[in-house]
Design a protein around this motif. Structure first.
Motif, PDB file in Angstrom:
ATOM      1  N   SER A   1       0.727  -1.290  -0.181  1.00  0.00           N
ATOM      2  CA  SER A   1       0.033  -0.109   0.109  1.00  0.00           C
ATOM      3  C   SER A   1       0.714   1.204   0.226  1.00  0.00           C
ATOM      4  O   SER A   1       0.558   2.247  -0.565  1.00  0.00           O
TER       5      SER A   1
ATOM      6  N   HIS B   1     -15.885   6.150  11.149  1.00  0.00           N
ATOM      7  CA  HIS B   1     -15.481   7.414  11.653  1.00  0.00           C
ATOM      8  C   HIS B   1     -16.353   7.649  13.264  1.00  0.00           C
ATOM      9  O   HIS B   1     -15.708   7.853  14.056  1.00  0.00           O
TER      10      HIS B   1
ATOM     11  N   VAL C   1     -19.729  12.864  -1.114  1.00  0.00           N
ATOM     12  CA  VAL C   1     -19.913  13.267  -2.211  1.00  0.00           C
ATOM     13  C   VAL C   1     -19.172  12.826  -3.568  1.00  0.00           C
ATOM     14  O   VAL C   1     -19.536  12.338  -4.588  1.00  0.00           O
ATOM     15  N   THR C   2     -17.818  12.752  -3.129  1.00  0.00           N
ATOM     16  CA  THR C   2     -16.742  12.257  -4.042  1.00  0.00           C
ATOM     17  C   THR C   2     -16.965  10.968  -4.520  1.00  0.00           C
ATOM     18  O   THR C   2     -16.816  10.645  -5.725  1.00  0.00           O
TER      19      THR C   2
ATOM     20  N   LEU D   1      -5.103   2.571  -7.150  1.00  0.00           N
ATOM     21  CA  LEU D   1      -4.928   2.988  -6.095  1.00  0.00           C
ATOM     22  C   LEU D   1      -6.085   2.941  -5.016  1.00  0.00           C
ATOM     23  O   LEU D   1      -6.019   2.447  -3.852  1.00  0.00           O
TER      24      LEU D   1
ATOM     25  N   ASP E   1     -11.798   5.732   3.316  1.00  0.00           N
ATOM     26  CA  ASP E   1     -12.637   6.245   4.420  1.00  0.00           C
ATOM     27  C   ASP E   1     -13.795   6.930   3.790  1.00  0.00           C
ATOM     28  O   ASP E   1     -13.496   7.372   2.529  1.00  0.00           O
TER      29      ASP E   1
ATOM     30  N   GLU F   1     -20.764  14.275   4.060  1.00  0.00           N
ATOM     31  CA  GLU F   1     -21.319  15.773   4.144  1.00  0.00           C
ATOM     32  C   GLU F   1     -22.320  15.858   3.632  1.00  0.00           C
ATOM     33  O   GLU F   1     -23.130  15.268   3.061  1.00  0.00           O
TER      34      GLU F   1
ATOM     35  N   LYS G   1      -8.240   0.854   3.902  1.00  0.00           N
ATOM     36  CA  LYS G   1      -7.888   2.151   4.225  1.00  0.00           C
ATOM     37  C   LYS G   1      -8.895   3.234   3.607  1.00  0.00           C
ATOM     38  O   LYS G   1      -8.625   4.445   3.909  1.00  0.00           O
TER      39      LYS G   1
ATOM     40  N   TYR H   1     -16.162  10.178   3.798  1.00  0.00           N
ATOM     41  CA  TYR H   1     -16.171  11.675   4.126  1.00  0.00           C
ATOM     42  C   TYR H   1     -17.663  12.174   3.820  1.00  0.00           C
ATOM     43  O   TYR H   1     -18.041  12.418   2.778  1.00  0.00           O
TER      44      TYR H   1
ATOM     45  N   SER I   1      -6.274  -0.722  -3.972  1.00  0.00           N
ATOM     46  CA  SER I   1      -5.439  -1.023  -3.043  1.00  0.00           C
ATOM     47  C   SER I   1      -5.827  -0.601  -1.527  1.00  0.00           C
ATOM     48  O   SER I   1      -5.634  -1.118  -0.738  1.00  0.00           O
ATOM     49  N   LYS I   2      -6.451   0.578  -1.925  1.00  0.00           N
ATOM     50  CA  LYS I   2      -6.891   1.252  -0.470  1.00  0.00           C
ATOM     51  C   LYS I   2      -8.005   0.718  -0.038  1.00  0.00           C
ATOM     52  O   LYS I   2      -8.163   0.020   1.187  1.00  0.00           O
TER      53      LYS I   2
END
Lengths: 1047, 128
Positions: A544, A772, A658-659, A602, A613, A617, A611, A615, A605-606
């Motif tokens: 990673s 979280h 949102v992402t 990426l 996360d 909102e 890993k 977020y 692999s995350k």
């Protein structure tokens, strides 16, 4: 014992009684004899004195009467001078001077020398006085005894009694005195007659003990008869003068009985005075007699012996009575004392007996004895103390035993419940004892292992090692040695054992070698695994980190490539250099593609490193869709696709990442654009309840079932050729689905080859960033509890117009592990039911607009929804209607919480948990099936053969078993037989999926055991799923029917 | 409109500055965080584009300083980061950044973000 005790008391009483009686009898007898003798002597003396005095009285009487003859004889001269007349007068005077009863008559009889003419006799008596009686032939009297004896004796003479036939005709005794002339010549005899009547009267009144008033008849004249005393008088000649028996006394024709003829008469006649014992008419009597000196008469008294010894007998009787009373009293006293003495002894005996039977409480019965102040009291106290001491010792002994037992149990359970083997071996290594855990390690019972050597289970090398360890340990007292050995149980089961050997041969309690065997196989394996895992994690982390660094390092130059090419493109455009421009665009797009690949790698692999996360909102969906549109629109146009966004005027804001949401949409849309040309790409966004969904539909090439099955796998595209043709890494969908799932949503796909594909992405309008949140703060609020529920938790749709009711239901159900969705009206409920396909619905009957009955009817008439169990909640008891319309259960409000939960639990057990067991020896087949099932919300266990499957069944019971037939170790047919043999697993439906050609024989063997048989190859995943579903539906129907019957 | 680019990579700095200049912006440049903070105070740019992995003082620290100084705190900061791995977006927001974009730069996207920030500041000023 009691009889002995009685006899002791009895003995004492008898002994005392006998002794006392003997003494009393002797005393009484002695006293009686003494008294009797004294009484006899006294009576004899008294009687003799009485007869003596009576005799004296007689003499005194005669002597008094004798005064008359003496007086006559005393004056011969005056008498000589007297004439007959004067003489008679003189005699009258003399008679008159005597008491009339004493003397009957007086007289004077002249002798033969009397004067001539003188009468033969001058006689005056009481009958003739004052005249004299002139008897005829007076000389004749000179022959009479009274005359002759007086003349001969020349002194006063008392005659024998005689009947005076001459004149007076009475029985008399004459007292005569010779009369002499003044010259001294015998002149005759003067005399006085005593009437015997008087004498007899006197004698008859003489009674024994006249003074005592003891005999009632003592005062009267004596009478003859038994028990009566009497007195009689005997003359000198031995004739009876006076006697109660008239037949014996003198009469006119009888001169009286001779005394010798009466009882005792002989003895009387022999002595002048004495006593004699006689028998008269069978009665013992005593006769006392005494002779009067003057008259020579004998006074005799006959007394019954009883009168003499009677007092003595009375005394003896009274004494005997008194003695008897005394003896009885004494016996009583002795008995009482004996009893009082024996009673405590008895108590002591009983107490001792009780103590011997270990009944120590009975010593309390001795308290009554112990308070005595005598020796028994002391004995009882000592005994009681002794019992107390014994009891205490006994108790402490029992306590000690109990402690010992507990301690033994304690240590035994310590030894027997340890997973290690604790064993004792002899010096040759033979087991003498082994704790039960040996079964777990060696598979043999502890009892069977005795005298076996541990070496039998070990490899030769390790056995030697053990042997050596034992030798080392045995080389010194108390020696200890540890060794690690390998045991071979079966060819593929080898165990690593750590054996601690302790030489306890010198310990007499053990007398052996204590071997402590610990199976460290699992630990070693776990350690190895842990090391491997650690290494893998390390490697993963390194990977990673490497990827992160690489991505950075890759992006930086890429940044330049893309940026500069883009810039140059613009420059070329400005300069109108089309040739350069087209090449620069190629560089730019290649750079972009490379960037996309790097990003995807990426992301994956995350994700794999855990890993990724969230977020979360709040953002505007409309704005996000605008962004997406602006990005996708050029892509769509590139393939001449029409891009259509179907959505309500406003979708509002949602809480999500949102992402990631955007990335997912971009991925789906770009895919759609990529695989479609000259067609339509439609995004349909809608919001319903807690969910927002985005459906991307294209009119592209579509996909086969096989392609669909692999679609979401990482590094898999529908076709290898696809990559070549369309580009992309094939990671996009896997990443998107993962992102959606992270947000508690999902992506599902429907596709028809050649027609098109629809991807539907669904996420909650309010995503909770679990990771979280958990990391930041663990609040057990209801919302969190609810959200913390796994996505697979059974879902309950609550249809109720009352928010309060919903709240209560939500709270209740969430606590019990259900996810809850709510609908405030009937139409909304129906819509959500269609969207969410909840595991169960609770339905309020009373609702405005569309009421519960209508909702229920609609639910049950919709083939897709009809299977969802509905629990009707009503204020009224509407069971009948409810069941008629197809409700699974009808509860009245306010509902019984437990009842509701039990109904739901029953449903979720059948419906909520959808767990399948796949039994196939081919990993690829299992993987394929797993994918299919998991994408449909199933949880899956796998087994490579029948035996493994049976093991799996013990862990978790599946709702369905997908079974291959051809397998090593245990094939499908055998497995089915095992399955059906057990009550527990018999009802699990089995779906056979096999490549084998099923023969008629196979079918027969399986018949009844399985529900359906599918041929591999000819079967696609959809059919498997359809079959599986139909099996479960059938089962569910049966369960619901059962429930209805029960209700 | 003046844009301050804080970027240590020369190529990126060059490319970005030239492209922005071509779009009509005045560009100032700093090569590390410390210089960035100093230049922000000196040049008073309308927007700061802040790389996060910078030498001397990293982008987070630099942003915090910019946002804690009274004269620069109203300048919008757009974070630029290649740290997709640990570059938690919210971390940059927490540090005080007003927006965030990832490298490699998509110029159109970045321009959109820059304009959005300028609009926002304008609106704020207008309100005042």
């Amino acid at each position: 014992m009691p009889s002995k005790q009685r006899s002791l008391s009895k003995k004492l009483t008898l002994a005392v009684a006998a002794t006392t009686c003997a003494i009393l009898v002797l005393t009484i007898w002695f006293s009686y004899a003494q008294a009797r003798s004294a009484l006899e002597q006294q009576s004899d003396a008294e009687a003799l004195k009485q007869v003596e005095s009576t005799a004296g009285n007689m003499d005194a009487y005669v002597d008094r009467v004798a005064v008359v003859p003496r007086l006559i004889a005393a004056n011969p001269s005056s008498r000589a001078a007297m004439g007959p007349q004067e003489m008679v007068a003189f005699l009258n005077r003399l008679l008159g001077s005597l008491p009339p009863e004493e003397a009957f008559g007086v007289y004077i009889a002249p002798g033969e020398n009397g004067r001539a003419g003188e009468p033969a006799m001058l006689w005056v008596d009481r009958n003739s006085a004052p005249n004299a009686v002139r008897p005829q032939g007076g000389t004749r009297d000179q022959n009479k005894e009274w005359f002759q004896a007086a003349r001969e004796r020349a002194e006063l003479h008392v005659s024998e009694p005689y009947y005076d036939a001459g004149g007076s005709n009475v029985e008399v005794v004459s007292v005569t005195q010779p009369v002499y002339s003044p010259s001294g010549q015998f002149a005759g005899v003067a005399g006085a007659d005593l009437s015997l009547d008087l004498i007899r009267t006197i004698v008859s009144f003489v009674r024994f003990r006249r003074d005592d008033d003891e005999n009632g008849d003592s005062s009267g004249p004596a009478q003859m008869g038994p028990g009566k005393d009497y007195t009689f008088l005997i003359s000198r000649e031995g004739r009876i003068m006076a006697h109660p028996n008239d037949a014996w006394i003198i009469r006119k024709d009888f001169s009286g009985a001779d005394v010798k003829t009466v009882p005792g008469g002989v003895e009387i006649s022999r002595g002048s005075m004495g006593s004699a014992r006689v028998m008269e008419s069978g009665e013992a009597r005593r006769i006392y007699w005494s002779t009067a000196p003057l008259t020579g008469w004998k006074v005799a008294m006959s007394v019954p012996e009883d009168d003499i010894v009677g007092p003595a007998n009375t005394l003896a009787r009274r004494t005997a009575l008194l003695a008897a009373v005394a003896v009885v009293f004494l016996i009583f006293v002795v008995w009482t004392v004996g009893r009082r003495l024996m009673e405590p002894v008895g108590r002591l005996t009983a107490a001792a007996e009780n103590v011997s039977q270990q009944n120590y409480e009975s010593a309390a019965a001795l308290d009554a004895v112990a308070i005595r102040d005598d020796e028994l009291g002391q004995l009882a106290q000592s005994f009681r103390n002794m019992v107390r001491e014994i009891s205490n010792r006994e108790k402490s002994l029992l306590d000690a035993e109990e402690r010992m037992r507990k301690s033994e149990t304690y240590y035994r359970s310590l030894i027997e419940n340890t997973t290690d083997i604790i064993s004792v071996m002899d010096r040759d290594g033979r087991f003498q004892y082994a704790s039960p855990s040996i079964t777990q390690i060696f598979g043999i019972k502890a009892a069977e292992v005795r005298n076996h050597k541990i070496g039998e289970f070990l490899t030769p090398e390790t056995n030697a090692a053990l042997r050596e360890a034992m030798n080392v340990a045995m080389s010194s007292w108390g020696g200890t040695e540890n060794v690690e050995v390998e045991a071979v149980l079966t060819s593929d089961d080898r165990r690593i054992l750590v054996v601690s050997v302790h030489n306890m041969l010198d310990n007499p309690a053990v007398n052996g070698i204590v071997a402590h065997v610990r199976d460290v196989t699992e630990r070693r394996r776990a350690a190895a695994l842990s090391r491997e895992k650690e290494a893998a994690e390390m490697a993963n982390k390194a990977k990673s980190n490497f990827l992160a660094n690489m991505s950075h390092e890759l992006r930086t130059p890429l940044n330049a490539i893309i940026g500069y090419s883009e810039m140059l493109t613009e420059l070329a455009e400005d300069d109108g250099n089309e040739e350069y421009k087209s090449d620069l665009v190629k560089i730019h797009s290649a750079g972009k593609h490379l960037l996309g690949l790097i990003n995807d790698v990426l992301d994956i692999s995350k994700i794999e490193a855990g890993k990724m996360d969230l977020y979360v909102e709040t953002f505007s969906v409309d704005q996000m869709l605008n962004d997406v549109h602006s990005v996708i629109d050029p892509l769509a146009r590139k393939n001449s696709n029409e891009l259509i966004f179907e959505m309500p005027e406003s979708l509002g804001s949602i809480q999500a990442d949102v992402t990631k949401t955007r990335q997912c949409l971009l991925n789906l849309l770009s895919n759609a654009c990529k695989f479609t040309s000259q067609g339509k790409v439609t995004l349909k966004a809608e919001r319903s309840g807690p969910w927002i969904s985005f459906a991307v539909t294209d009119t592209g090439i579509g996909m086969t079932k096989e392609q669909l099955a692999k679609l979401f796998g990482a590094f898999q595209q529908a076709d290898a050729s696809t990559t070549r043709k369309f580009g992309g890494t094939g990671l996009g969908l896997a990443i998107s689905r993962h992102f959606c799932r992270m947000m508690n949503g999902d992506i599902v796909v429907e596709s028809t080859l050649g027609v098109g594909t629809t991807f539907t992405m669904r996420i909650p309008v309010s995503v909770v960033d679990r990771q979280h949140e958990v990391a930041v703060e663990k609040k057990a609020s209801e919302a969190e509890v609810e959200e913390a529920l796994p996505a697979g938790a059974p879902l309950v749709l609550v249809i109720d117009d009352d928010p309060v009711s919903i709240n209560i239901l939500r709270r209740t159900l969430t606590k019990d592990g259900y996810r809850v969705e709510q609908a405030l009206s009937g139409p909304e409920g129906l819509q959500l039911a269609r969207q969410l396909r909840p595991d169960a619905i609770t339905l309020d009957v009373m609702m405005p607009g569309m009421d519960g009955w209508e909702v229920l009817t609609r639910l049950k008439s919709d083939t897709e929804l009809a299977e969802i169990p509905v629990i009707l909640l009503s204020l009224l008891d509407d069971r009948k209607n409810g069941f008629a319309l197809g409700a699974t259960e009808c509860l009245t409000k306010p509902f019984d919480k437990d009842r509701l939960l039990s109904v739901l639990n029953g449903i979720s057990h059948e419906r909520g948990s959808r767990h399948a067991l796949i039994v196939d020896d081919q990993p690829e087949n299992r993987e394929l099936l797993r994918h299919g099932l998991e994408s449909d919300g199933w949880t899956v266990d796998e087994a490579a053969n029948g035996r493994e499957a049976l093991d799996q069944l013990k862990v978790r019971r599946p709702e369905v078993i997908l079974l291959d037939l051809m397998m090593p170790e245990m094939d499908g047919t055998e497995f089915v037989q095992h399955l059906r043999a057990s009550e527990l697993t018999r009802s699990i439906p089995v779906l056979v999926i096999t490549a084998k050609d099923i023969t008629a024989e196979d079918r027969q063997r399986l018949s009844g055991g399985v529900q359906a048989i599918l041929q591999k190859g000819s079967t696609d995943m959809e059919e498997v799923m359809a079959q599986t579903k139909s099996l479960l539906t059938a089962k569910l129907r049966a369960a619901v029917a059962n429930r209805l019957v029960k209700v | 409109m003046k844009i301050l680019i804080v970027e240590d990579n020369e190529m990126n700095r060059d490319m970005l500055s030239r492209r922005l200049e071509r779009k009509g912006y005045i560009v100032a440049m700093a090569v590390d965080g410390a210089e960035g903070v100093a230049m922000a105070a000196r040049e008073k740019p309308d927007v700061i584009l802040m790389d996060m992995s910078l030498p001397v003082m990293d982008g987070w620290e630099a942003t915090r300083r910019v946002k804690s100084s009274g004269e620069t705190k109203n300048i919008p900061v757009i974070a630029l980061t290649a740290h997709a791995m640990e570059g938690d977006r919210h971390k940059t927001i927490e540090a005080g950044c007003d927006d965030y974009d990832t490298k490699p730069i998509d110029l159109a996207r970045l321009l959109g973000k820059i304009e959005a920030q300028l609009q926002r500041v304008k609106a704020d000023h207008g309100e005042r």
